[in-house]
Design a protein around this motif. Sequence first.
Motif, short mmCIF file in Angstrom:
data_model
loop_
_atom_site.label_atom_id
_atom_site.label_comp_id
_atom_site.label_asym_id
_atom_site.label_seq_id
_atom_site.Cartn_x
_atom_site.Cartn_y
_atom_site.Cartn_z
N UNK A 31 -8.20 -0.48 -8.17
CA UNK A 31 -9.33 -0.24 -7.00
C UNK A 31 -8.78 -0.31 -5.60
N UNK A 32 -8.16 -1.37 -5.10
CA UNK A 32 -7.62 -1.58 -3.79
C UNK A 32 -6.68 -0.68 -3.50
N UNK A 33 -5.84 -0.29 -4.38
CA UNK A 33 -4.65 0.80 -4.26
C UNK A 33 -5.27 2.17 -3.75
N UNK A 34 -6.51 2.45 -4.12
CA UNK A 34 -7.36 3.67 -3.57
C UNK A 34 -8.05 3.44 -2.30
N UNK A 35 -8.24 2.40 -1.87
CA UNK A 35 -9.00 2.02 -0.65
C UNK A 35 -8.23 2.59 0.59
N UNK A 36 -7.06 2.17 0.78
CA UNK A 36 -6.14 2.21 1.85
C UNK A 36 -4.91 2.40 1.96
N UNK A 37 -3.99 3.19 2.58
CA UNK A 37 -2.72 3.19 2.40
C UNK A 37 -1.66 2.16 2.45
N UNK A 38 -2.32 1.08 3.33
CA UNK A 38 -1.68 -0.10 3.42
C UNK A 38 -1.61 -0.97 2.03
N UNK A 39 -2.39 -0.56 1.41
CA UNK A 39 -2.57 -1.24 -0.30
C UNK A 39 -1.59 -0.73 -1.11
N UNK A 40 -1.40 0.70 -1.04
CA UNK A 40 -0.39 1.43 -1.92
C UNK A 40 0.84 0.57 -1.66
N UNK A 41 1.41 0.24 -0.40
CA UNK A 41 2.82 -0.28 -0.18
C UNK A 41 2.75 -1.85 -0.52
#
Length: 120
Positions: A31-41
């Motif tokens: 879920x967190x990876x979908x919230x903001x780009x910073x979390x994708x990295x």
Amino acid sequence: MATPTPYTLTALPTELLLTILFHLNVKDLTILRRVARIFITLVPNLTLDDLLEAEQESWAMGEKLVACSKCVRLRKEEEFSRRMVWHSKMRRGGRNAGRRWCNECLEKESGIEVVRGCHG
């Protein structure tokens, strides 16, 4: 008087974010990876084993999510052919569950368009 700036999770220092991420489960990380780009990295890519384990949990069963071994993502059951989801060896916990491909990956790999709407 100036309005105070609201604090957000993304405003925290990276070191603190990484400490928090270490304590999250697969569902929360997904879920967190979908919230903001910073979390994708910041959030590491989940492995197929992580996803196969996650699909056994009640939240994934409730949302009818299963893992695709090609794109390594949790996807809705209806995004797979019936055989990929319900065949005894391919279903959750089945011996070949790690070989399951979603329709999108199957189309990309084979070039054959999968007929949708009949779940099969």
